[in-house]
Write a protein that holds these residues in place. Sequence first.
Motif, PDB file in Angstrom:
ATOM      1  N   SER A  50      28.045  -9.510 -46.516  1.00 17.72           N
ATOM      2  CA  SER A  50      29.023  -9.919 -45.310  1.00 17.72           C
ATOM      3  C   SER A  50      28.487  -9.306 -43.922  1.00 17.72           C
ATOM      4  O   SER A  50      28.963  -9.679 -43.011  1.00 17.72           O
ATOM      5  N   SER A  88      39.063  -9.862 -47.400  1.00 18.14           N
ATOM      6  CA  SER A  88      40.101  -9.819 -46.609  1.00 18.14           C
ATOM      7  C   SER A  88      41.577  -9.802 -47.442  1.00 18.14           C
ATOM      8  O   SER A  88      41.578 -10.394 -48.539  1.00 18.14           O
ATOM      9  N   GLU A  89      42.529  -9.487 -46.972  1.00 17.47           N
ATOM     10  CA  GLU A  89      43.891  -9.500 -47.506  1.00 17.47           C
ATOM     11  C   GLU A  89      44.045 -10.891 -47.834  1.00 17.47           C
ATOM     12  O   GLU A  89      43.843 -11.825 -47.033  1.00 17.47           O
TER      13      GLU A  89
END
Length: 128
Positions: A50, A88-89
């Motif tokens: 990431s 991520s959400e």
Amino acid sequence: HEVPFDYSREWFLPSSGPLKFDYSSVRRPPPMSQAMPEVGQVLHFLQASSDADELQYDATVKLRALRAVSVHLYMSAQQFRLLIQVFSEGVHRQEFFCIFHTRVVDPSRLLSPDILHSNIFSVADRRE
């Protein structure tokens, strides 16, 4: 175009088009299984991929790779928490949960306020 599944006497298998299944294994770690330290290496790789420009992998690619190795991993609820936060959400966290919730060696902690009922999932995620 997806058609919601409603099983009844009138339902029949369509003659054409994609047929998708959503599957989550119910297979749990054997009793007395321990969390694997290798999960830390998986976390390190996901975090590095990431951060580093040359290793940018899409969340979908990461999840596909994780799904492939998921049957070989046992993790603690804390390791689960650290791994899910790489994503991520939204749909990616939901997918991660579906892949790994049965691979946790301390499921009571996973389902506790420490993990599942904490801030890992947004309110919108909980409605999906």
